[in-house]
Write a protein that holds these residues in place. Structure first.
Motif, PDB file in Angstrom:
ATOM      1  N   LYS A  90      17.120   8.697 -18.681  1.00 21.32           N
ATOM      2  CA  LYS A  90      17.733   9.498 -17.619  1.00 21.32           C
ATOM      3  C   LYS A  90      17.585   8.762 -16.291  1.00 21.32           C
ATOM      4  O   LYS A  90      16.501   8.334 -15.926  1.00 21.32           O
ATOM      5  CB  LYS A  90      17.054  10.858 -17.489  1.00 21.32           C
ATOM      6  CG  LYS A  90      17.227  11.753 -18.688  1.00 21.32           C
ATOM      7  CD  LYS A  90      18.569  12.418 -18.660  1.00 21.32           C
ATOM      8  CE  LYS A  90      18.647  13.516 -19.698  1.00 21.32           C
ATOM      9  NZ  LYS A  90      19.945  14.126 -19.748  1.00 21.32           N
ATOM     10  N   VAL A  91      18.715   8.659 -15.569  1.00 17.10           N
ATOM     11  CA  VAL A  91      18.719   8.084 -14.227  1.00 17.10           C
ATOM     12  C   VAL A  91      19.221   9.175 -13.286  1.00 17.10           C
ATOM     13  O   VAL A  91      20.271   9.772 -13.524  1.00 17.10           O
ATOM     14  CB  VAL A  91      19.616   6.837 -14.148  1.00 17.10           C
ATOM     15  CG1 VAL A  91      19.676   6.303 -12.721  1.00 17.10           C
ATOM     16  CG2 VAL A  91      19.144   5.755 -15.117  1.00 17.10           C
ATOM     17  N   LYS A 116      28.614  11.235 -17.104  1.00 12.01           N
ATOM     18  CA  LYS A 116      27.208  11.643 -17.115  1.00 12.01           C
ATOM     19  C   LYS A 116      26.490  11.124 -18.351  1.00 12.01           C
ATOM     20  O   LYS A 116      25.324  11.436 -18.566  1.00 12.01           O
ATOM     21  CB  LYS A 116      27.102  13.159 -17.029  1.00 12.01           C
ATOM     22  CG  LYS A 116      27.564  13.683 -15.683  1.00 12.01           C
ATOM     23  CD  LYS A 116      27.253  15.138 -15.535  1.00 12.01           C
ATOM     24  CE  LYS A 116      27.716  15.610 -14.171  1.00 12.01           C
ATOM     25  NZ  LYS A 116      27.310  16.951 -13.871  1.00 12.01           N
ATOM     26  N   ASN A 117      27.212  10.329 -19.151  1.00 11.31           N
ATOM     27  CA  ASN A 117      26.648   9.789 -20.375  1.00 11.31           C
ATOM     28  C   ASN A 117      27.321   8.450 -20.645  1.00 11.31           C
ATOM     29  O   ASN A 117      28.556   8.393 -20.751  1.00 11.31           O
ATOM     30  CB  ASN A 117      26.880  10.764 -21.529  1.00 11.31           C
ATOM     31  CG  ASN A 117      25.986  10.495 -22.704  1.00 11.31           C
ATOM     32  OD1 ASN A 117      25.730   9.347 -23.052  1.00 11.31           O
ATOM     33  ND2 ASN A 117      25.525  11.555 -23.334  1.00 11.31           N
ATOM     34  N   ILE A 118      26.522   7.375 -20.756  1.00 15.72           N
ATOM     35  CA  ILE A 118      27.095   6.049 -20.944  1.00 15.72           C
ATOM     36  C   ILE A 118      26.218   5.252 -21.908  1.00 15.72           C
ATOM     37  O   ILE A 118      24.995   5.407 -21.905  1.00 15.72           O
ATOM     38  CB  ILE A 118      27.249   5.324 -19.582  1.00 15.72           C
ATOM     39  CG1 ILE A 118      28.051   4.048 -19.717  1.00 15.72           C
ATOM     40  CG2 ILE A 118      25.901   5.084 -18.920  1.00 15.72           C
ATOM     41  CD1 ILE A 118      28.502   3.454 -18.394  1.00 15.72           C
ATOM     42  N   SER A 119      26.843   4.438 -22.749  1.00 17.00           N
ATOM     43  CA  SER A 119      26.116   3.559 -23.665  1.00 17.00           C
ATOM     44  C   SER A 119      26.219   2.130 -23.163  1.00 17.00           C
ATOM     45  O   SER A 119      27.302   1.667 -22.799  1.00 17.00           O
ATOM     46  CB  SER A 119      26.700   3.650 -25.078  1.00 17.00           C
ATOM     47  OG  SER A 119      26.510   4.950 -25.605  1.00 17.00           O
ATOM     48  N   ILE A 120      25.064   1.450 -23.130  1.00 17.89           N
ATOM     49  CA  ILE A 120      25.005   0.070 -22.656  1.00 17.89           C
ATOM     50  C   ILE A 120      24.124  -0.729 -23.608  1.00 17.89           C
ATOM     51  O   ILE A 120      23.030  -0.286 -23.979  1.00 17.89           O
ATOM     52  CB  ILE A 120      24.434  -0.021 -21.222  1.00 17.89           C
ATOM     53  CG1 ILE A 120      25.203   0.899 -20.262  1.00 17.89           C
ATOM     54  CG2 ILE A 120      24.466  -1.460 -20.716  1.00 17.89           C
ATOM     55  CD1 ILE A 120      24.611   0.969 -18.861  1.00 17.89           C
ATOM     56  N   PHE A 180      22.119  13.764 -12.833  1.00 15.24           N
ATOM     57  CA  PHE A 180      21.582  12.848 -13.835  1.00 15.24           C
ATOM     58  C   PHE A 180      22.721  12.141 -14.558  1.00 15.24           C
ATOM     59  O   PHE A 180      23.769  12.726 -14.810  1.00 15.24           O
ATOM     60  CB  PHE A 180      20.776  13.610 -14.901  1.00 15.24           C
ATOM     61  CG  PHE A 180      19.345  13.855 -14.527  1.00 15.24           C
ATOM     62  CD1 PHE A 180      18.427  12.818 -14.524  1.00 15.24           C
ATOM     63  CD2 PHE A 180      18.921  15.116 -14.196  1.00 15.24           C
ATOM     64  CE1 PHE A 180      17.104  13.039 -14.193  1.00 15.24           C
ATOM     65  CE2 PHE A 180      17.602  15.362 -13.857  1.00 15.24           C
ATOM     66  CZ  PHE A 180      16.691  14.318 -13.857  1.00 15.24           C
ATOM     67  N   VAL A 181      22.479  10.884 -14.914  1.00 16.17           N
ATOM     68  CA  VAL A 181      23.327  10.178 -15.872  1.00 16.17           C
ATOM     69  C   VAL A 181      22.397   9.742 -17.007  1.00 16.17           C
ATOM     70  O   VAL A 181      21.290   9.264 -16.768  1.00 16.17           O
ATOM     71  CB  VAL A 181      24.077   8.975 -15.236  1.00 16.17           C
ATOM     72  CG1 VAL A 181      23.122   7.945 -14.672  1.00 16.17           C
ATOM     73  CG2 VAL A 181      25.002   8.326 -16.244  1.00 16.17           C
ATOM     74  N   LYS A 195      25.931   0.294 -10.203  1.00 15.36           N
ATOM     75  CA  LYS A 195      25.773  -0.646 -11.320  1.00 15.36           C
ATOM     76  C   LYS A 195      24.464  -0.346 -12.052  1.00 15.36           C
ATOM     77  O   LYS A 195      23.403  -0.269 -11.448  1.00 15.36           O
ATOM     78  CB  LYS A 195      25.787  -2.082 -10.815  1.00 15.36           C
ATOM     79  CG  LYS A 195      25.724  -3.104 -11.934  1.00 15.36           C
ATOM     80  CD  LYS A 195      26.055  -4.505 -11.465  1.00 15.36           C
ATOM     81  CE  LYS A 195      25.051  -5.030 -10.505  1.00 15.36           C
ATOM     82  NZ  LYS A 195      25.247  -6.433 -10.141  1.00 15.36           N
ATOM     83  N   LEU A 196      24.571  -0.139 -13.365  1.00 15.93           N
ATOM     84  CA  LEU A 196      23.429   0.115 -14.231  1.00 15.93           C
ATOM     85  C   LEU A 196      23.228  -1.112 -15.115  1.00 15.93           C
ATOM     86  O   LEU A 196      24.097  -1.450 -15.915  1.00 15.93           O
ATOM     87  CB  LEU A 196      23.682   1.350 -15.094  1.00 15.93           C
ATOM     88  CG  LEU A 196      24.024   2.634 -14.338  1.00 15.93           C
ATOM     89  CD1 LEU A 196      24.611   3.670 -15.283  1.00 15.93           C
ATOM     90  CD2 LEU A 196      22.797   3.176 -13.633  1.00 15.93           C
ATOM     91  N   SER A 197      22.093  -1.787 -14.958  1.00 16.11           N
ATOM     92  CA  SER A 197      21.793  -2.998 -15.728  1.00 16.11           C
ATOM     93  C   SER A 197      20.599  -2.730 -16.632  1.00 16.11           C
ATOM     94  O   SER A 197      19.538  -2.292 -16.162  1.00 16.11           O
ATOM     95  CB  SER A 197      21.467  -4.157 -14.788  1.00 16.11           C
ATOM     96  OG  SER A 197      22.516  -4.392 -13.890  1.00 16.11           O
ATOM     97  N   VAL A 198      20.753  -3.007 -17.930  1.00 17.37           N
ATOM     98  CA  VAL A 198      19.693  -2.765 -18.908  1.00 17.37           C
ATOM     99  C   VAL A 198      18.968  -4.077 -19.195  1.00 17.37           C
ATOM    100  O   VAL A 198      19.597  -5.107 -19.441  1.00 17.37           O
ATOM    101  CB  VAL A 198      20.280  -2.174 -20.208  1.00 17.37           C
ATOM    102  CG1 VAL A 198      19.196  -1.997 -21.254  1.00 17.37           C
ATOM    103  CG2 VAL A 198      20.977  -0.849 -19.926  1.00 17.37           C
ATOM    104  N   ALA A 199      17.646  -4.032 -19.170  1.00 17.39           N
ATOM    105  CA  ALA A 199      16.819  -5.217 -19.412  1.00 17.39           C
ATOM    106  C   ALA A 199      16.985  -5.705 -20.855  1.00 17.39           C
ATOM    107  O   ALA A 199      17.279  -4.926 -21.764  1.00 17.39           O
ATOM    108  CB  ALA A 199      15.349  -4.884 -19.136  1.00 17.39           C
ATOM    109  N   ASP A 200      16.782  -7.002 -21.046  1.00 17.61           N
ATOM    110  CA  ASP A 200      16.864  -7.603 -22.379  1.00 17.61           C
ATOM    111  C   ASP A 200      15.825  -7.030 -23.337  1.00 17.61           C
ATOM    112  O   ASP A 200      16.055  -6.967 -24.543  1.00 17.61           O
ATOM    113  CB  ASP A 200      16.661  -9.124 -22.299  1.00 17.61           C
ATOM    114  CG  ASP A 200      17.805  -9.825 -21.592  1.00 17.61           C
ATOM    115  OD1 ASP A 200      18.955  -9.348 -21.697  1.00 17.61           O
ATOM    116  OD2 ASP A 200      17.553 -10.850 -20.929  1.00 17.61           O
TER     117      ASP A 200
END
Length: 107
Positions: free
Chosen positions: A86-87, A16-20, A101-102, A73-78
């Motif tokens: 929150k997603v 439920k918590n991730i760093s990217i 929520f994640v 899949k969670l992709s973070v913009a540049d």
């Protein structure tokens, strides 16, 4: 909502918590566990609270009467600003939506 009636399914996220990092992607697993009353037409969706800097994608997978694991899949913009986002991951059936929520920490 009548809490004495069991919901037709459960949604569990493996985290439920991730760093990217900016410009990177990670995958989490959404586990759908059917209960009594589950109908075979469950649909997965996502909503991002706030800025549109995280893309969420998952396969168009049939959700049936068996426990199903769906890679999300969670992709973070540049150009994402560092911070917490929150997603909301949801499974919808005709009469009910179950959500979790994640928190995505952009570093």
């Amino acid at each position: 909502m009548d809490l004495s009636v069991e919901l037709p399914l459960q949604l569990q996220l493996d985290t439920k918590n991730i760093s990217i990092e900016k410009g990177k992607q990670e995958t989490i697993i959404a586990k759908i566990i059917p209960n009594d009353g589950f109908q075979n037409d469950g649909k997965i969706s996502s909503t991002l609270a706030g800025e549109d800097v995280i893309q969420v994608s998952f396969p168009n997978k049939l959700i049936n009467n068996e426990t199903t694991e769906i890679p999300v899949k969670l992709s973070v913009a540049d150009n994402a600003n560092p911070g917490s986002y929150k997603v909301l991951i949801s499974i919808t059936q005709p009469d009910v939506t179950i959500s979790e929520f994640v928190t995505v920490n952009v570093i």
